[in-house]
Write a protein that holds these residues in place. Structure first.
Motif, PDB file in Angstrom:
ATOM      1  N   VAL A   1      -9.613 -12.141  14.712  1.00 11.61           N
ATOM      2  CA  VAL A   1      -9.080 -11.170  13.747  1.00 11.61           C
ATOM      3  C   VAL A   1      -7.914 -10.446  14.413  1.00 11.61           C
ATOM      4  N   ALA A   2      -6.783 -10.405  13.727  1.00 12.04           N
ATOM      5  CA  ALA A   2      -5.618  -9.665  14.246  1.00 12.04           C
ATOM      6  C   ALA A   2      -5.197  -8.650  13.184  1.00 12.04           C
ATOM      7  N   ARG A   3      -4.896  -7.439  13.645  1.00 10.79           N
ATOM      8  CA  ARG A   3      -4.608  -6.357  12.689  1.00 10.79           C
ATOM      9  C   ARG A   3      -3.416  -5.564  13.184  1.00 10.79           C
ATOM     10  N   ARG A   4      -2.535  -5.204  12.269  1.00  3.21           N
ATOM     11  CA  ARG A   4      -1.398  -4.357  12.623  1.00  3.21           C
ATOM     12  C   ARG A   4      -1.421  -3.126  11.730  1.00  3.21           C
ATOM     13  N   ALA A   5      -1.574  -1.963  12.329  1.00  6.19           N
ATOM     14  CA  ALA A   5      -1.592  -0.725  11.544  1.00  6.19           C
ATOM     15  C   ALA A   5      -0.188  -0.425  11.029  1.00  6.19           C
ATOM     16  N   THR A   6      -0.118   0.205   9.863  1.00  5.35           N
ATOM     17  CA  THR A   6       1.182   0.597   9.306  1.00  5.35           C
ATOM     18  C   THR A   6       1.142   2.091   8.990  1.00  5.35           C
TER      19      THR A   6
ATOM     20  N   GLU B   1       7.031  -7.536   0.763  1.00  4.81           N
ATOM     21  CA  GLU B   1       7.968  -8.122   1.733  1.00  4.81           C
ATOM     22  C   GLU B   1       7.634  -7.689   3.159  1.00  4.81           C
ATOM     23  N   SER B   2       7.385  -6.392   3.361  1.00  2.00           N
ATOM     24  CA  SER B   2       7.118  -5.940   4.736  1.00  2.00           C
ATOM     25  C   SER B   2       5.785  -6.485   5.232  1.00  2.00           C
ATOM     26  N   SER B   3       4.813  -6.629   4.329  1.00  2.00           N
ATOM     27  CA  SER B   3       3.517  -7.183   4.750  1.00  2.00           C
ATOM     28  C   SER B   3       3.685  -8.620   5.223  1.00  2.00           C
ATOM     29  N   ILE B   4       4.603  -9.346   4.589  1.00  2.00           N
ATOM     30  CA  ILE B   4       4.812 -10.750   4.979  1.00  2.00           C
ATOM     31  C   ILE B   4       5.519 -10.824   6.335  1.00  2.00           C
ATOM     32  N   GLU B   5       6.441  -9.899   6.575  1.00  2.00           N
ATOM     33  CA  GLU B   5       7.080  -9.859   7.909  1.00  2.00           C
ATOM     34  C   GLU B   5       6.031  -9.638   9.001  1.00  2.00           C
ATOM     35  N   ILE B   6       5.113  -8.693   8.750  1.00  2.00           N
ATOM     36  CA  ILE B   6       4.041  -8.428   9.717  1.00  2.00           C
ATOM     37  C   ILE B   6       3.153  -9.659   9.872  1.00  2.00           C
ATOM     38  N   LEU B   7       2.865 -10.264   8.737  1.00  2.00           N
ATOM     39  CA  LEU B   7       1.989 -11.441   8.721  1.00  2.00           C
ATOM     40  C   LEU B   7       2.561 -12.579   9.574  1.00  2.00           C
ATOM     41  N   ILE B   8       3.843 -12.829   9.413  1.00  2.00           N
ATOM     42  CA  ILE B   8       4.493 -13.904  10.184  1.00  2.00           C
ATOM     43  C   ILE B   8       4.331 -13.625  11.680  1.00  2.00           C
ATOM     44  N   ASP B   9       4.542 -12.362  12.033  1.00  2.00           N
ATOM     45  CA  ASP B   9       4.423 -11.955  13.432  1.00  2.00           C
ATOM     46  C   ASP B   9       2.990 -12.137  13.940  1.00  2.00           C
ATOM     47  N   LEU B  10       2.035 -11.679  13.144  1.00  2.00           N
ATOM     48  CA  LEU B  10       0.628 -11.787  13.545  1.00  2.00           C
ATOM     49  C   LEU B  10       0.209 -13.249  13.703  1.00  2.00           C
ATOM     50  N   VAL B  11       0.642 -14.082  12.766  1.00  2.00           N
ATOM     51  CA  VAL B  11       0.249 -15.505  12.797  1.00  2.00           C
ATOM     52  C   VAL B  11       0.805 -16.177  14.047  1.00  2.00           C
TER      53      VAL B  11
ATOM     54  N   SER C   1      -8.348   1.748   0.861  1.00  2.00           N
ATOM     55  CA  SER C   1      -7.829   1.672  -0.502  1.00  2.00           C
ATOM     56  C   SER C   1      -8.806   2.194  -1.542  1.00  2.00           C
ATOM     57  N   GLY C   2     -10.019   2.564  -1.136  1.00  2.00           N
ATOM     58  CA  GLY C   2     -10.985   3.017  -2.120  1.00  2.00           C
ATOM     59  C   GLY C   2     -12.192   2.098  -2.144  1.00  2.00           C
ATOM     60  N   ILE C   3     -12.858   2.033  -3.288  1.00  2.00           N
ATOM     61  CA  ILE C   3     -14.090   1.262  -3.390  1.00  2.00           C
ATOM     62  C   ILE C   3     -13.913   0.162  -4.426  1.00  2.00           C
ATOM     63  N   GLY C   4     -14.203  -1.039  -4.003  1.00  2.81           N
ATOM     64  CA  GLY C   4     -14.168  -2.168  -4.923  1.00  2.81           C
ATOM     65  C   GLY C   4     -15.570  -2.711  -5.080  1.00  2.81           C
ATOM     66  N   GLY C   5     -15.786  -3.439  -6.147  1.00  3.13           N
ATOM     67  CA  GLY C   5     -17.121  -3.991  -6.373  1.00  3.13           C
ATOM     68  C   GLY C   5     -17.055  -5.421  -6.848  1.00  3.13           C
TER      69      GLY C   5
ATOM     70  N   PRO D   1      -3.917  -7.408   3.018  1.00  3.44           N
ATOM     71  CA  PRO D   1      -2.984  -6.284   3.101  1.00  3.44           C
ATOM     72  C   PRO D   1      -3.655  -5.037   2.542  1.00  3.44           C
ATOM     73  N   ASP D   2      -3.618  -3.939   3.302  1.00  8.06           N
ATOM     74  CA  ASP D   2      -4.242  -2.702   2.816  1.00  8.06           C
ATOM     75  C   ASP D   2      -3.258  -1.554   3.003  1.00  8.06           C
ATOM     76  N   ILE D   3      -3.654  -0.346   2.617  1.00  5.19           N
ATOM     77  CA  ILE D   3      -2.666   0.733   2.614  1.00  5.19           C
ATOM     78  C   ILE D   3      -2.279   1.192   4.016  1.00  5.19           C
ATOM     79  N   ASP D   4      -3.123   0.882   5.010  1.00  3.48           N
ATOM     80  CA  ASP D   4      -2.824   1.358   6.358  1.00  3.48           C
ATOM     81  C   ASP D   4      -2.727   0.239   7.389  1.00  3.48           C
ATOM     82  N   ALA D   5      -2.795  -1.002   6.945  1.00  4.25           N
ATOM     83  CA  ALA D   5      -2.758  -2.115   7.907  1.00  4.25           C
ATOM     84  C   ALA D   5      -2.621  -3.446   7.183  1.00  4.25           C
ATOM     85  N   VAL D   6      -2.180  -4.429   7.947  1.00  7.56           N
ATOM     86  CA  VAL D   6      -2.235  -5.818   7.467  1.00  7.56           C
ATOM     87  C   VAL D   6      -3.132  -6.562   8.449  1.00  7.56           C
TER      88      VAL D   6
END
Ligand SMILES: [Zn+2]
Length: 360
Positions: free
Chosen positions: A148-153, A160-170, A257-261, A129-134
């Motif tokens: 790979v399946a992606r839904r932009a938001t 909660e909303s990410s899980i709704e998208i996830l169920i749909d994508l799966v 979301s920025g830079i992670g390391g 889950p990221d700031i502009d997509a799941v």
């Protein structure tokens, strides 16, 4: 040997393989995900009560290095030949591996050793889950990314909303048909306590103290484990990518979301205090820099920003095309240069984490 793997501004497909590592922990619940990295954890144990641990060790080798001969498994794990035979037979019965005839070699002393392959029928779901997509990925043993399946938001999703998208994508996935899903790995752009499995904070998503793994598991009916996305990225690069065969790996992952390391030193994942990730995105690179949401200024994450590059290059450039745009050199070279100067400084500082302990 040190390798620096950067995934800045590119979709992080190696993360998917790392997510499989997390999900694989659900096959052998006692095996903690990052233990697969530790060399001294990769030795088998002859005590029958640790059979499950040994199954996990053998499966980890097949996942990471397969196809691999039984003889090589015996050598790497220090277990005896008959124990390896029994463990491989059990993994084959569980549908996790299969064996094939040994490669044809000139007759040598002893029987040739069969090859053990990771099963093609077993997959894990990698979720990011990221700031502009799941995004959800179907990842097989051996690190194969099937889909790979992606839904932009429009805005950062809530748990909660990410899980709704996830169920749909799966539901829409095609490569899970006829395959067994063993678990879900959750790559979180934030701080995850790997022991309690709670997301402490994912600042850009606005998530605080969320038991996301439990929520996803309940919603989809598979075991789920969460970890920081960059920690998963460095594990994936160490196992399957640019860091393969290297003891020390510094990994930077740039996303919306920025830079992670993530950092591996002497083949061990550096977890930092309380199992939180190496926060390389908040390394100071510009003392006159922009204020960061962490409270300081001039962090790598604020000085190197994909959003600002988008602004300079134009919104018509897709994230996946940025490499090609840079290579074509018909865009604003100054923007390119500025971004990469700070990036080089940040990467240089990050590598000191490992070189100080390995050189000299
Ligand atoms: Zn910061």
């Amino acid at each position: 040997m040190l390798v620096v793997a950067t995934n800045i501004f590119r979709r992080a497909s190696p993360v998917n393989a790392g997510q499989f590592v997390v999900a694989c922990a659900t096959i052998a619940p006692e095996a903690h995900v990052t233990e697969t990295l530790l060399r001294d954890e990769r030795q088998g144990n002859r005590n029958e009560s640790t059979r499950q641990h040994n199954l996990s060790v053998v499966l980890s080798y097949v996942h990471e290095k397969g196809p691999i001969t039984r003889a090589e498994l015996t050598r790497q794990t220090n277990l005896n030949r008959s124990t390896i035979g029994a463990l491989v037979a059990e993994l084959a019965q569980l549908g996790l591996v299969y064996e094939s005839a040994p490669p044809s070699v000139k007759r040598s002393v002893g029987r040739p050793s069969p090859l053990v392959h990771p099963s093609n029928d077993v997959v894990a779901l990698g979720v990011n889950p990221d700031i502009d997509a799941v995004q959800v990925s179907v990842v097989g043993l051996g690190g194969v990314v099937h889909e790979v399946a992606r839904r932009a938001t429009r805005e950062p999703p809530t748990p909660e909303s990410s899980i709704e998208i996830l169920i749909d994508l799966v539901h829409g996935l095609e490569t899970t048909r006829g395959r067994r899903i063993v678990g879900i790995g959750l790559a979180i752009p934030g701080l995850v306590n790997e022991y309690t499995q709670r997301i402490r904070i994912a600042p850009n998503l606005g998530w605080v103290d969320v038991d996301y793994a439990a929520m996803v598991s309940r919603a989809l009916g598979y075991p789920a484990r969460a970890a920081n996305d960059a920690n998963l990225g460095v594990i994936a690069e160490y196992m399957f990518g640019a860091g393969r065969g290297c003891d020390n790996v510094v990994y930077l992952n740039g996303s919306s979301s920025g830079i992670g390391g993530g950092v591996v030193v002497d083949s061990r994942l550096v977890r930092g205090s309380r199992s939180f990730a190496a926060e390389l995105g908040h390394t100071l690179v510009n003392s006159n820099g922009i204020a960061c949401q962490c409270g300081r200024s001039g962090c790598l994450e604020t000085e190197v920003s994909v959003r600002r590059i988008w602004k300079l290059l134009g919104d018509d450039v897709a994230l996946d095309e940025l490499d090609d745009v840079y290579a074509s050199q018909d865009r604003d070279e100054l923007a390119h240069e500025l971004a990469h100067q700070w990036l080089a400084l940040g990467v240089g500082s990050a590598t000191n984490i490992t070189t100080s302990s390995t050189n000299g």
